[in-house]
Design a protein around this motif. Structure first.
Motif, PDB file in Angstrom:
ATOM      1  N   UNK A 112      -3.117  -0.459 -11.295  1.00  0.00           N
ATOM      2  CA  UNK A 112      -1.919  -1.308 -11.223  1.00  0.00           C
ATOM      3  C   UNK A 112      -1.974  -2.177  -9.972  1.00  0.00           C
ATOM      4  N   UNK A 113      -1.405  -3.393 -10.043  1.00  0.00           N
ATOM      5  CA  UNK A 113      -1.294  -4.214  -8.819  1.00  0.00           C
ATOM      6  C   UNK A 113      -0.222  -3.661  -7.867  1.00  0.00           C
ATOM      7  N   UNK A 114       0.571  -2.701  -8.352  1.00  0.00           N
ATOM      8  CA  UNK A 114       1.614  -2.057  -7.541  1.00  0.00           C
ATOM      9  C   UNK A 114       1.254  -0.587  -7.316  1.00  0.00           C
ATOM     10  N   UNK A 115       0.042  -0.380  -6.843  1.00  0.00           N
ATOM     11  CA  UNK A 115      -0.497   0.968  -6.751  1.00  0.00           C
ATOM     12  C   UNK A 115       0.314   1.873  -5.816  1.00  0.00           C
ATOM     13  N   UNK A 116       0.768   1.329  -4.699  1.00  0.00           N
ATOM     14  CA  UNK A 116       1.516   2.146  -3.744  1.00  0.00           C
ATOM     15  C   UNK A 116       2.829   2.639  -4.349  1.00  0.00           C
ATOM     16  N   UNK A 117       3.513   1.739  -5.064  1.00  0.00           N
ATOM     17  CA  UNK A 117       4.776   2.124  -5.696  1.00  0.00           C
ATOM     18  C   UNK A 117       4.550   3.191  -6.757  1.00  0.00           C
ATOM     19  N   UNK A 118       3.458   3.038  -7.505  1.00  0.00           N
ATOM     20  CA  UNK A 118       3.150   4.010  -8.554  1.00  0.00           C
ATOM     21  C   UNK A 118       2.774   5.358  -7.935  1.00  0.00           C
ATOM     22  N   UNK A 119       2.007   5.323  -6.855  1.00  0.00           N
ATOM     23  CA  UNK A 119       1.622   6.563  -6.184  1.00  0.00           C
ATOM     24  C   UNK A 119       2.857   7.324  -5.683  1.00  0.00           C
TER      25      UNK A 119
END
Length: 309
Positions: free
Chosen positions: A227-234
């Motif tokens: 995802x381009x929003x990897x930190x939010x997903x993590x």
């Protein structure tokens, strides 16, 4: 069919095969796997009457090998591709084998054609490449048109073309309704060749199951997500208590399904570029299941440099 019951073999104080029981069924390729020294070759030798069991029985088509009057008509085996007099031609070697079991010389020509050796049949077997020697070994195994076949490491040292040829050859034999048992160290090849697995470690049977079931048994469900929003997903996954690890710009989440990760991402308005379930390879499953049964363990290059071998 091959039926092994309570098979045990000891050499002095060493137990090479320990109370092993299994059945090899016709119509499928059964892979026989295990670390070096696990007892694979000893088991196959006992099936073929080359080693006498300390205890237990091994039956081929319902009989011990030694009771087969014309064994090549019942069981064929390739244990050592170089087991042939080096000064004999391929044709002479096969004719000698045929005569020993009352088989007609015409059968020699049939198997030479079957394995693609007709054009070199009069050449000395001692000058054959490993691939040609393997083909000659296969021809010998097929000479009596047996219903049971055993192959010990048949693809060792072969190039990719030779490996694919032998794989298809064994699968074709099984498709004819024959019983095919093959041992190999090339696990990626076994994943493409075998339908069923027997796994042995330190002489004991670890698994008797299909390839898919063996991998599933040793695997933990995981999902790979990008995802381009990897930190939010993590952060969202961590809040739910999921175990997450980074993997080349993606996240691998243990113990979840793709549906669970997808629903969580949607609830948090996180865009996904990749969402896929992950399964262990046969190699990974094998290492997990047999890691404690390897006879000798290395610790990397340092152990070699420090005299670890």
């Amino acid at each position: 069919m091959i039926e092994v019951t309570g098979l045990t073999k000891t050499f002095g104080s060493t137990t090479a095969v320990d109370d092993v029981t299994f059945t090899v069924r016709p119509g499928i390729v059964t892979g026989f796997l295990g670390p070096n020294g696990a007892g694979k070759s000893t088991t196959m030798r006992m099936i073929l009457g080359l080693d006498r069991p300390t205890a237990g029985t091994a039956l081929v088509a319902g009989k011990p090998y030694r009771e087969l009057r014309r064994p090549l008509r019942t069981v064929g085996a390739l244990l050592d591709a170089k087991w042939v007099h080096p000064n004999r031609s391929a044709r002479a070697h096969l004719r000698w084998m045929a005569a020993s079991n009352g088989l007609p010389a015409s059968r020699v020509e049939e198997v030479l054609r079957q394995v693609g050796l007709t054009e070199v049949a009069n050449k000395r077997a001692g000058g054959f490449s490993l691939g040609m020697s393997q083909r000659l070994g296969l021809a010998g195994a097929l000479l009596g048109d047996p219903q049971v076949l055993l192959f010990d490491e048949p693809v060792n040292g072969l190039d990719p073309e030779g490996i694919v040829w032998i794989r298809r050859f064994m699968q074709a034999l099984a498709a004819e309704g024959r019983t095919v048992l093959v041992s190999s160290h090339l696990l990626s090849e076994m994943a493409q060749t075998a339908d069923h697995l027997l796994v042995i470690g330190r002489g004991r049977l670890i698994a008797d199951t299909s390839v898919d079931a063996f991998v599933a048994q040793a695997s933990e469900a995981a999902v790979r997500v990008r995802s381009p929003q990897l930190d939010a997903l993590r952060a969202a996954l961590a809040e739910r208590g999921h175990t997450v690890r980074d993997d080349d710009g993606a996240l691998v989440v243990a113990g979840v399904t793709t549906a669970e990760v997808g629903e969580l991402a949607a609830a948090r308005s996180v865009v996904l570029h990749e969402l896929a379930g992950q399964h262990a390879s046969l190699e990974e499953a094998f290492m997990k299941m047999t890691g404690g049964d390897v006879q000798f363990h290395g610790t990397g290059a340092d152990s070699v440099m420090k005299g670890g071998l």
